[in-house]
Scaffold this active site. Structure first.
Site, PDB file in Angstrom:
ATOM      1  N   TRP A   1       0.832  -1.207   0.000  1.00 14.22           N
ATOM      2  CA  TRP A   1       0.000   0.000   0.000  1.00 14.22           C
ATOM      3  C   TRP A   1       0.863   1.253   0.000  1.00 14.22           C
ATOM      4  CZ3 TRP A   1      -4.244  -1.445  -1.816  1.00 14.22           C
ATOM      5  CH2 TRP A   1      -4.803  -2.688  -1.468  1.00 14.22           C
TER       6      TRP A   1
ATOM      7  N   ASP B   1      -1.439   6.699   6.243  1.00 17.90           N
ATOM      8  CA  ASP B   1      -2.504   5.735   5.971  1.00 17.90           C
ATOM      9  C   ASP B   1      -2.634   4.879   7.223  1.00 17.90           C
ATOM     10  OD1 ASP B   1      -4.102   3.622   5.194  1.00 17.90           O
ATOM     11  OD2 ASP B   1      -2.984   3.167   3.374  1.00 17.90           O
TER      12      ASP B   1
ATOM     13  N   LYS C   1     -11.630  -2.182   8.577  1.00 17.13           N
ATOM     14  CA  LYS C   1     -10.799  -2.957   9.501  1.00 17.13           C
ATOM     15  C   LYS C   1     -11.313  -2.796  10.941  1.00 17.13           C
ATOM     16  CE  LYS C   1      -7.754  -2.942   5.962  1.00 17.13           C
ATOM     17  NZ  LYS C   1      -7.346  -4.068   5.122  1.00 17.13           N
TER      18      LYS C   1
END
Length: 360
Positions: A101, A171, A195
């Site tokens: 990511w 992030d 999440k």
């Protein structure tokens, strides 16, 4: 059928209390005679939901008054473009590459500015957080980007880089709400909700106000943070139901888990048990440097691909699902987000011990 223990990296399991509350309110929210799914986002009832969600998030995380909270769509991946489009001034940014990511954020940013890599842990399959040399930081960068917790590889920043006047952008998709953080250390925090915050479809952005309003006229309306800040996340129809579930999750955190300090204590207990077992096991081994281990995502292997496959299959049959590791790492991965009860980790460890006894 009994509920399984879902160790998925995301979408992840939600607190059972939240699911039951949502089920109770599915057909009639607060005496309105309708589901939140059906409710106009311009209605008084929904205004109280989204306003309540923001207020809870602010109090839970201690978000300073000079930060905006935006409820957006497009996943964290959309932020890979929105951040450079909104924060670029001089046209430079620094990146730490600690996983897929982080790499994708870097790759997307390169379309809009000069994206400098100050550190990279790809040499060991992202199994550690690289040491950072401040002399490599660009003091004139528009921002400094990190992926705080690396979902695929199971690493996490346990100390933040000192970026001076350069805004730190993080992030936090796979670790937000798992422990207290000092929001004032960041220029921007962004996170996909699936999440720890709620279902997929909601992306939360926490941004310092002075970083809003700098996008040039070429930036699409929906990719300009100012559009959403000026309209209280209501420029278009927001992900209404996901925001409602996020509000219920925040209430659960406050009322049942003791806020972020209580949540951190439980997360440390769960991860500590799991790592202790991996460190003592003759069959299963962790794949991450101990100093950089995540509280949320724990990858592990047996060293034998066929045995790994057997473990994943037998674990699923026993009610421990989504333990297969990411294809770039292999092996297994247990994602033990906030909603995973301590009992789930204990039972998984017991299953692993029995599997080791039979296959060691």
């Amino acid at each position: 059928m009994a509920r399984v223990y879902n160790f998925s990296a995301g979408p992840s399991m939600l607190p059972e209390a939240v699911l039951r509350r949502a089920a109770d309110e599915m057909l009639d929210y607060g005496g309105s005679g309708q589901s939140v799914m059906e409710m106009s986002h311009r209605s008084k009832e929904y205004g109280e939901i989204i306003g309540g969600c923001e207020a809870l998030l602010r109090s839970t995380m201690g978000i300073p008054d000079n930060y905006k909270v935006l409820f957006l769509q497009g996943g964290a991946s959309s932020q890979f473009a929105m951040v450079p489009l909104n924060l670029r001034k001089g046209g430079k940014a620094d990146f730490v590459l600690t996983g897929q990511w982080a790499k994708k954020a870097h790759s997307e940013a390169k379309k809009f500015l000069c994206a400098n890599v100050v550190a990279d842990s790809s040499d060991k399959t992202f199994s550690y957080i690289p040491k950072l040399d401040p002399q490599k930081f660009d003091p004139d960068a528009d921002y400094f980007h990190i992926c705080y917790n690396n979902t695929i590889y199971g690493t996490c920043f346990h100390a933040l880089p000192d970026t001076g006047k350069v805004p730190l952008v993080a992030d936090m998709s796979s670790c937000i709400l798992s422990e207290p953080v000092d929001v004032s250390r960041f220029g921007v925090i962004y996170a996909g909700a699936q999440k720890n915050m709620g279902p997929a479809g909601l992306t939360v952005v926490i941004i310092r106000e002075d970083l809003i309003g700098n996008a040039d006229e070429s930036v699409p309306t929906m990719f300009n943070y100012k559009t959403h800040a000026d309209n209280d996340s209501m420029y278009n129809t927001p992900p209404t139901y996901a925001i409602y579930i996020c509000k219920l999750v925040l209430e659960w955190l406050r009322d049942e888990m003791g806020g972020l300090s209580g949540m951190k204590a439980q997360n440390e207990r769960k991860a500590g048990m799991f790592y202790d077992y991996l460190d003592s096991s003759a069959l299963f081994k962790g794949t991450v440097d101990k100093a950089d281990r995540s509280l949320m995502n724990i990858p592990f292997v047996t060293g034998d691909e066929e045995l790994d496959k057997k473990f994943v299959k037998e674990a699923a049959a026993a009610g421990f699902v989504n333990l297969k590791g990411h294809r770039s790492v292999g092996g297994m991965r247990a994602s033990i987000y906030n909603a995973m009860p301590v009992e789930g980790v204990i039972k998984l460890i017991e299953f692993m011990k029995e599997f080791e006894r039979q296959n060691g």
